[in-house]
Design a protein around this motif. Structure first.
Motif, PDB file in Angstrom:
ATOM      1  N   ALA A 235       0.833  -1.206   0.000  1.00 24.94           N
ATOM      2  CA  ALA A 235       0.000   0.000   0.000  1.00 24.94           C
ATOM      3  C   ALA A 235       0.867   1.255   0.000  1.00 24.94           C
ATOM      4  O   ALA A 235       0.600   2.224  -0.725  1.00 24.94           O
ATOM      5  N   ARG A 238       2.367   1.835  -3.463  1.00 21.68           N
ATOM      6  CA  ARG A 238       1.365   2.301  -4.426  1.00 21.68           C
ATOM      7  C   ARG A 238       0.998   3.762  -4.170  1.00 21.68           C
ATOM      8  O   ARG A 238       0.782   4.527  -5.109  1.00 21.68           O
ATOM      9  N   GLN A 243       1.420   7.123  -9.992  1.00 23.19           N
ATOM     10  CA  GLN A 243       0.068   6.582 -10.160  1.00 23.19           C
ATOM     11  C   GLN A 243      -0.080   6.009 -11.579  1.00 23.19           C
ATOM     12  O   GLN A 243       0.606   6.455 -12.512  1.00 23.19           O
ATOM     13  N   TYR A 251      -4.466   5.670  -5.680  1.00 21.74           N
ATOM     14  CA  TYR A 251      -4.227   5.116  -4.341  1.00 21.74           C
ATOM     15  C   TYR A 251      -4.066   6.265  -3.353  1.00 21.74           C
ATOM     16  O   TYR A 251      -3.072   6.996  -3.394  1.00 21.74           O
ATOM     17  N   ALA A 257      -6.059   1.484  -0.516  1.00 27.42           N
ATOM     18  CA  ALA A 257      -5.082   0.885  -1.434  1.00 27.42           C
ATOM     19  C   ALA A 257      -5.074  -0.636  -1.292  1.00 27.42           C
ATOM     20  O   ALA A 257      -5.036  -1.363  -2.292  1.00 27.42           O
TER      21      ALA A 257
END
Length: 305
Positions: A235, A238, A243, A251, A257
């Motif tokens: 997470a 990301r 992106q 995210y 996420a």
């Protein structure tokens, strides 16, 4: 010696030992951290063409393609932020761990496994707050797939992030919650397991066997911590990385996420980068704890003399 002087002396030894451990660990293990980030950032094969020279099918495929298309020095992309962060980061980790340990004794005369785990959690949260800006810059540099000689400097990337998005949760502190969760959970398992098991496994008089005992426990601690906290690490990558669609933030939050990756890419996607993470933090965890122990005892002997 007064209590304050004794406390300052211990803190100085913890800072010296923790900083040394962090510096050595990051210099040796950084290439695997980079591979982990690359694997976590890419989507599934159905989304990205497998013919793409920057699509990676695993740890060794990533290392091979990075060497081929970006050069051998690319293995250390983004190393400056962690080097700048590691000395204060590890110092904070070990100093705060010792202080939190006193707080979580709950009336016991000796630390318990719960004490070690909660102290590790507190140290990890404190560490995460401190290092998050460095993590944002590091992930930005690690995600750049140009030749190493063409990658912008750490300082220029930092200035660009601040100029475009500021110092807040959209800029240099993007993904703070994910970093706190990642570091908190890892250190809870890492310190909790290491110190609890170390107390039960008898010490060896033979220095070589004793070294092996510490390495084995440290290695296992790093592996367990890596396996438990990796969804938060995915997470974090990301959120902090580029992106999928430029200009569109996909995210945003840690929970969001994790849920999005699970729905779009499946449960296994939450464990992307686990192999290089374990390859790094297994031996890296052992290196860090063993170096810390030996440097701390060396400094302790020096101060006594």
């Amino acid at each position: 010696m007064s209590d304050i002087e004794k406390l300052l002396k211990q803190a100085a030894m913890q800072i010296g030992a923790g900083g040394s451990a962090g510096f050595i660990e990051v210099c040796i293990m950084h290439p695997l951290d980079l591979v982990k980030t690359r694997l976590q950032l890419q989507a599934t094969a159905s989304v990205i063409k497998s013919s793409d020279p920057h699509y990676y099918n695993g740890v060794f495929d990533c290392l091979r393609k990075m060497y081929k298309y970006e050069g051998v020095t690319s293995f250390w992309k983004g190393i400056v932020p962690p080097i700048l962060a590691e000395t204060p980061k590890r110092a904070v980790k070990f100093v705060t761990f010792e202080q939190y340990k006193r707080f979580f004794m709950f009336g016991s005369s000796t630390p318990t496994p719960i004490t070690f785990a909660l102290a590790g959690l507190g140290a990890g949260i404190t560490e995460g707050i401190l290092v998050n800006p460095f993590e944002v810059v590091k992930v930005t540099l690690q995600s750049n797939k140009a030749l190493a000689s063409q990658v912008p400097s750490t300082w220029s990337v930092t200035r660009q992030i601040v100029r475009e998005n500021g110092l807040g949760f959209k800029g240099l502190n993007k993904g703070l919650t994910a970093t706190i969760m990642r570091n908190g959970v890892f250190n809870m398992v890492y310190f909790g397991f290491y110190h609890s098991v170390k107390g039960y496994v008898p010490e060896y008089e033979d220095p070589l066997l004793e070294f092996g005992r510490k390495v084995a426990i440290g290695f296992t601690s790093g592996v367990l911590g890596s396996c438990v906290n990796i969804p938060f690490d995915v997470a974090k990558s990301r959120i902090q990385g580029p992106q999928p669609v430029p200009g569109v933030v996909k995210y945003r939050s840690t929970t969001g996420a994790i849920v999005m990756v699970y729905r779009e890419e499946g449960f296994r996607a939450l464990y992307k980068g686990l192999v290089p993470k374990v390859m790094r933090l297994g031996p890296g965890g052992a290196i860090m704890l063993v170096v810390y122990d030996y440097v701390y005892h060396f400094l302790e002997n020096k101060f006594q003399n």
